[in-house]
Scaffold this motif. Structure first.
Motif, PDB file in Angstrom:
ATOM      1  N   PHE A 155       0.802  -1.306  -0.081  1.00  0.00           N
ATOM      2  CA  PHE A 155       0.168   0.030   0.171  1.00  0.00           C
ATOM      3  C   PHE A 155       1.043   1.190   0.096  1.00  0.00           C
ATOM      4  CE2 PHE A 155      -2.398  -3.009   2.533  1.00  0.00           C
ATOM      5  CZ  PHE A 155      -3.575  -3.088   1.680  1.00  0.00           C
ATOM      6  N   THR A 156       0.670   1.907  -0.937  1.00  0.00           N
ATOM      7  CA  THR A 156       1.642   3.331  -1.186  1.00  0.00           C
ATOM      8  C   THR A 156       1.080   4.167   0.182  1.00  0.00           C
ATOM      9  OG1 THR A 156       2.026   3.233  -3.347  1.00  0.00           O
ATOM     10  CG2 THR A 156       2.210   5.357  -2.251  1.00  0.00           C
ATOM     11  N   LEU A 157       2.038   4.699   0.849  1.00  0.00           N
ATOM     12  CA  LEU A 157       1.670   5.599   2.085  1.00  0.00           C
ATOM     13  C   LEU A 157       1.976   7.037   1.518  1.00  0.00           C
ATOM     14  CD1 LEU A 157       3.109   3.766   4.904  1.00  0.00           C
ATOM     15  CD2 LEU A 157       0.670   3.652   4.170  1.00  0.00           C
ATOM     16  N   ALA A 158       2.834   7.383   0.921  1.00  0.00           N
ATOM     17  CA  ALA A 158       3.119   8.518   0.337  1.00  0.00           C
ATOM     18  C   ALA A 158       4.385   8.620  -0.556  1.00  0.00           C
ATOM     19  CB  ALA A 158       3.833   9.488   1.622  1.00  0.00           C
ATOM     20  N   THR A 159       4.208   9.506  -1.688  1.00  0.00           N
ATOM     21  CA  THR A 159       5.236   9.806  -2.571  1.00  0.00           C
ATOM     22  C   THR A 159       6.189  10.972  -2.412  1.00  0.00           C
ATOM     23  OG1 THR A 159       3.972   8.512  -4.242  1.00  0.00           O
ATOM     24  CG2 THR A 159       5.805   9.706  -4.979  1.00  0.00           C
ATOM     25  N   ILE A 160       7.467  10.907  -2.218  1.00  0.00           N
ATOM     26  CA  ILE A 160       8.189  12.035  -1.632  1.00  0.00           C
ATOM     27  C   ILE A 160       9.398  12.247  -2.269  1.00  0.00           C
ATOM     28  CG2 ILE A 160       7.033  12.417   0.678  1.00  0.00           C
ATOM     29  CD1 ILE A 160      10.030  10.257   0.640  1.00  0.00           C
ATOM     30  N   ASP A 161      10.141  13.375  -2.135  1.00  0.00           N
ATOM     31  CA  ASP A 161      11.542  13.537  -2.579  1.00  0.00           C
ATOM     32  C   ASP A 161      12.385  13.539  -1.345  1.00  0.00           C
ATOM     33  OD1 ASP A 161      10.893  15.772  -1.509  1.00  0.00           O
ATOM     34  OD2 ASP A 161      11.571  16.987  -3.419  1.00  0.00           O
ATOM     35  N   ARG A 162      13.637  13.438  -1.824  1.00  0.00           N
ATOM     36  CA  ARG A 162      14.761  13.836  -0.610  1.00  0.00           C
ATOM     37  C   ARG A 162      15.024  15.192  -0.774  1.00  0.00           C
ATOM     38  NH1 ARG A 162      19.266   9.834  -0.294  1.00  0.00           N
ATOM     39  NH2 ARG A 162      19.806  10.112  -2.143  1.00  0.00           N
ATOM     40  N   VAL A 163      15.274  15.683   0.495  1.00  0.00           N
ATOM     41  CA  VAL A 163      15.745  17.079   0.436  1.00  0.00           C
ATOM     42  C   VAL A 163      17.140  17.360   0.849  1.00  0.00           C
ATOM     43  CG1 VAL A 163      14.757  17.322   2.744  1.00  0.00           C
ATOM     44  CG2 VAL A 163      14.977  19.360   1.393  1.00  0.00           C
ATOM     45  N   LEU A 164      17.763  18.375   0.247  1.00  0.00           N
ATOM     46  CA  LEU A 164      19.119  18.817   0.755  1.00  0.00           C
ATOM     47  C   LEU A 164      18.950  19.913   1.707  1.00  0.00           C
ATOM     48  CD1 LEU A 164      20.882  19.121  -3.031  1.00  0.00           C
ATOM     49  CD2 LEU A 164      21.407  17.698  -1.153  1.00  0.00           C
ATOM     50  N   CYS A 165      19.420  19.517   2.915  1.00  0.00           N
ATOM     51  CA  CYS A 165      19.457  20.709   3.714  1.00  0.00           C
ATOM     52  C   CYS A 165      20.489  20.735   4.924  1.00  0.00           C
ATOM     53  CB  CYS A 165      18.234  20.206   4.787  1.00  0.00           C
ATOM     54  SG  CYS A 165      18.091  18.599   5.366  1.00  0.00           S
ATOM     55  N   ALA A 166      20.735  21.886   5.624  1.00  0.00           N
ATOM     56  CA  ALA A 166      21.800  22.047   6.602  1.00  0.00           C
ATOM     57  C   ALA A 166      21.168  22.989   7.668  1.00  0.00           C
ATOM     58  CB  ALA A 166      22.788  22.598   5.937  1.00  0.00           C
ATOM     59  N   SER A 167      21.829  23.118   8.957  1.00  0.00           N
ATOM     60  CA  SER A 167      21.557  23.765   9.741  1.00  0.00           C
ATOM     61  C   SER A 167      21.936  25.411   9.491  1.00  0.00           C
ATOM     62  CB  SER A 167      22.010  23.387  11.154  1.00  0.00           C
ATOM     63  OG  SER A 167      23.372  23.437  11.095  1.00  0.00           O
ATOM     64  N   PRO A 168      21.117  26.321  10.092  1.00  0.00           N
ATOM     65  CA  PRO A 168      21.828  27.745  10.076  1.00  0.00           C
ATOM     66  C   PRO A 168      23.164  27.935  10.425  1.00  0.00           C
ATOM     67  CG  PRO A 168      19.390  27.934  10.835  1.00  0.00           C
ATOM     68  CD  PRO A 168      19.855  26.223  11.039  1.00  0.00           C
ATOM     69  N   ALA A 169      23.512  27.130  11.696  1.00  0.00           N
ATOM     70  CA  ALA A 169      24.863  27.363  12.161  1.00  0.00           C
ATOM     71  C   ALA A 169      25.897  26.980  11.354  1.00  0.00           C
ATOM     72  CB  ALA A 169      24.987  26.556  13.579  1.00  0.00           C
ATOM     73  N   TYR A 170      25.552  25.585  10.597  1.00  0.00           N
ATOM     74  CA  TYR A 170      26.585  25.336   9.315  1.00  0.00           C
ATOM     75  C   TYR A 170      26.578  26.209   8.431  1.00  0.00           C
ATOM     76  CZ  TYR A 170      28.889  22.360   5.899  1.00  0.00           C
ATOM     77  OH  TYR A 170      29.630  21.825   4.937  1.00  0.00           O
ATOM     78  N   LEU A 171      25.766  26.622   7.867  1.00  0.00           N
ATOM     79  CA  LEU A 171      25.802  27.781   6.634  1.00  0.00           C
ATOM     80  C   LEU A 171      26.319  28.940   7.000  1.00  0.00           C
ATOM     81  CD1 LEU A 171      22.141  26.897   5.241  1.00  0.00           C
ATOM     82  CD2 LEU A 171      24.381  26.122   4.544  1.00  0.00           C
ATOM     83  N   ALA A 172      26.154  29.385   8.520  1.00  0.00           N
ATOM     84  CA  ALA A 172      26.865  30.658   8.815  1.00  0.00           C
ATOM     85  C   ALA A 172      28.498  30.290   8.889  1.00  0.00           C
ATOM     86  CB  ALA A 172      26.327  30.984  10.351  1.00  0.00           C
ATOM     87  N   ALA A 173      28.774  29.263   9.112  1.00  0.00           N
ATOM     88  CA  ALA A 173      30.316  28.770   9.314  1.00  0.00           C
ATOM     89  C   ALA A 173      30.848  28.418   8.056  1.00  0.00           C
ATOM     90  CB  ALA A 173      30.634  27.552  10.128  1.00  0.00           C
ATOM     91  N   PHE A 174      30.081  27.680   7.078  1.00  0.00           N
ATOM     92  CA  PHE A 174      30.766  27.242   5.690  1.00  0.00           C
ATOM     93  C   PHE A 174      30.220  27.916   4.591  1.00  0.00           C
ATOM     94  CE2 PHE A 174      31.563  24.207   9.099  1.00  0.00           C
ATOM     95  CZ  PHE A 174      32.782  24.063   9.065  1.00  0.00           C
ATOM     96  N   GLY A 175      29.119  28.739   4.431  1.00  0.00           N
ATOM     97  CA  GLY A 175      28.448  29.265   3.498  1.00  0.00           C
ATOM     98  C   GLY A 175      27.624  28.186   2.804  1.00  0.00           C
ATOM     99  N   MET A 176      26.429  28.971   1.831  1.00  0.00           N
ATOM    100  CA  MET A 176      25.415  28.385   1.333  1.00  0.00           C
ATOM    101  C   MET A 176      25.998  27.883  -0.179  1.00  0.00           C
ATOM    102  SD  MET A 176      21.992  27.806   1.128  1.00  0.00           S
ATOM    103  CE  MET A 176      21.170  28.949   2.214  1.00  0.00           C
ATOM    104  N   PRO A 177      25.886  26.610  -0.496  1.00  0.00           N
ATOM    105  CA  PRO A 177      26.097  26.010  -1.810  1.00  0.00           C
ATOM    106  C   PRO A 177      25.242  26.737  -2.724  1.00  0.00           C
ATOM    107  CG  PRO A 177      25.142  24.344  -0.529  1.00  0.00           C
ATOM    108  CD  PRO A 177      25.309  25.437   0.316  1.00  0.00           C
ATOM    109  N   GLU A 178      25.810  27.237  -3.842  1.00  0.00           N
ATOM    110  CA  GLU A 178      24.960  27.991  -4.913  1.00  0.00           C
ATOM    111  C   GLU A 178      24.598  27.138  -6.056  1.00  0.00           C
ATOM    112  OE1 GLU A 178      23.464  30.864  -4.242  1.00  0.00           O
ATOM    113  OE2 GLU A 178      24.586  31.285  -2.649  1.00  0.00           O
ATOM    114  N   MET A 179      25.595  26.279  -6.234  1.00  0.00           N
ATOM    115  CA  MET A 179      25.108  25.246  -7.403  1.00  0.00           C
ATOM    116  C   MET A 179      25.685  23.834  -7.024  1.00  0.00           C
ATOM    117  SD  MET A 179      24.261  27.232 -10.224  1.00  0.00           S
ATOM    118  CE  MET A 179      24.514  25.796 -11.293  1.00  0.00           C
ATOM    119  N   PRO A 180      25.186  22.644  -7.689  1.00  0.00           N
ATOM    120  CA  PRO A 180      25.375  21.285  -7.405  1.00  0.00           C
ATOM    121  C   PRO A 180      26.592  21.085  -6.954  1.00  0.00           C
ATOM    122  CG  PRO A 180      23.547  21.516  -8.891  1.00  0.00           C
ATOM    123  CD  PRO A 180      24.124  22.994  -8.830  1.00  0.00           C
ATOM    124  N   ASP A 181      27.727  21.572  -8.059  1.00  0.00           N
ATOM    125  CA  ASP A 181      28.934  21.208  -7.947  1.00  0.00           C
ATOM    126  C   ASP A 181      29.508  21.655  -6.839  1.00  0.00           C
ATOM    127  OD1 ASP A 181      29.228  19.936 -10.248  1.00  0.00           O
ATOM    128  OD2 ASP A 181      29.791  21.604 -11.284  1.00  0.00           O
TER     129      ASP A 181
END
Length: 300
Positions: A155-181
């Motif tokens: 029985f299908t319960l849901a159809t979903i994708d995976r999400v790329l994510c990080a915490s605000p603390a990590y992004l503050a320290a290492f920056g936001m990726p702009e492109m997949p590379d």
């Protein structure tokens, strides 16, 4: 014959060990050994060849094993049909589910079901590896991906994708990726299942549908998906996880979605039964509740 003895024989044959079978059934090895000898005495035939190094079935044991499985399945189907006819939500459900989904979502939802149906007992088994219905003694499996065994019911319960994510603390320290590379310059948190490391992430551009496969690396990997989530929340790196697992954290601002112009392949989350005989009112209740809960969580 004692049905417990038959079940023990099946578990012993599947696991290849009296000790492992005893552990699965929560009995002592001595009790298991005595039960198998009792079964052999009743049948007046040797079912197992025992040695210090291995245990294997005799030709008679191989033949009897087939009938044992069918007998136990028929008895279980009979038990299920009694409840199905009465429409009563009762009995025991042994449910195997992914670790993150189980700990952070299913746990509280199972409580809701059991509070409303006191005659229902649920045994929740958490882990991300593949499950064997007979060897692991489970009634239902909740897993991502396509069903490979056509004899089972999904029985299908849901159809979903995976999400790329990080915490605000990590992004503050290492920056936001702009492109997949850019992901190759970041510490990516990797999930490992069945000795396979998920170190190539697939993304599709929403603008032109171009598919990109990005090799990623990092200093942390785990075979437990909940650990990957906790590392992500702690600011240790970037995760690529089921949107279901991260929905509450994203909504609360504990995590931030990365590369919103790209998406991962969508995948189904299924509730799987070994056969139609196991579809009881309790199973249908659980299916409907989970579908509703997932829709609410995803805002659909």
């Amino acid at each position: 014959m004692n049905t417990d003895d038959l079940a023990l024989f099946v578990h012993t044959a599947d696991s290849g060990s009296i000790t492992r079978a005893a552990e699965q059934l929560d009995i002592t090895t001595a009790t298991a050994s005595a039960a198998l000898k009792r079964l052999e005495k009743q049948l007046k035939v040797q079912l197992l060849i025992r040695s210090t190094r291995q245990l294997r079935l005799t030709a008679e044991g191989e033949r009897f094993l087939t009938y044992c499985r069918e007998a136990l399945q028929s008895l279980e189907a009979g038990r299920a049909s009694i409840h199905a006819l009465s429409g009563k939500v009762a009995g025991e459900l042994r449910v195997s589910a992914p670790s993150d989904l189980g700990r952070n979502l299913l746990l509280e939802w199972m409580d809701e079901i059991m509070d409303s149906h006191p005659d229902l007992s649920i045994n929740l088994l958490l882990g991300d590896s593949l499950t064997d219905f007979y060897l692991d003694r489970v009634d239902l499996v909740i897993r991502y991906g396509e069903l490979k065994d056509s004899s089972m019911v999904a029985f299908t319960l849901a159809t979903i994708d995976r999400v790329l994510c990080a915490s605000p603390a990590y992004l503050a320290a290492f920056g936001m990726p702009e492109m997949p590379d850019d992901l190759q310059k970041h510490n990516c948190l990797l999930f490992q299942m069945n000795n396979r490391l998920d170190d190539v992430w697939e993304l599709t551009s929403k603008a032109d549908q171009e598919r990109i496969r990005i090799p990623v690396s990092g200093n942390r990997s785990a075979n437990d998906s909940d650990i990957v989530r906790r590392w992500c929340l702690a600011g240790k790196g970037i995760a690529c996880k089921s949107r279901l697992d991260m929905a509450r954290d994203l909504r609360a601002g504990r995590l931030v979605v990365l590369l919103p112009d790209y998406q991962t392949p969508r995948i189904t989350l299924n509730l799987i039964c070994p056969g139609r005989q196991q579809i009881t009112p309790a199973v249908l209740l659980l299916r409907d509740l989970l579908r509703e809960k997932f829709m609410q969580l995803l805002g659909e």
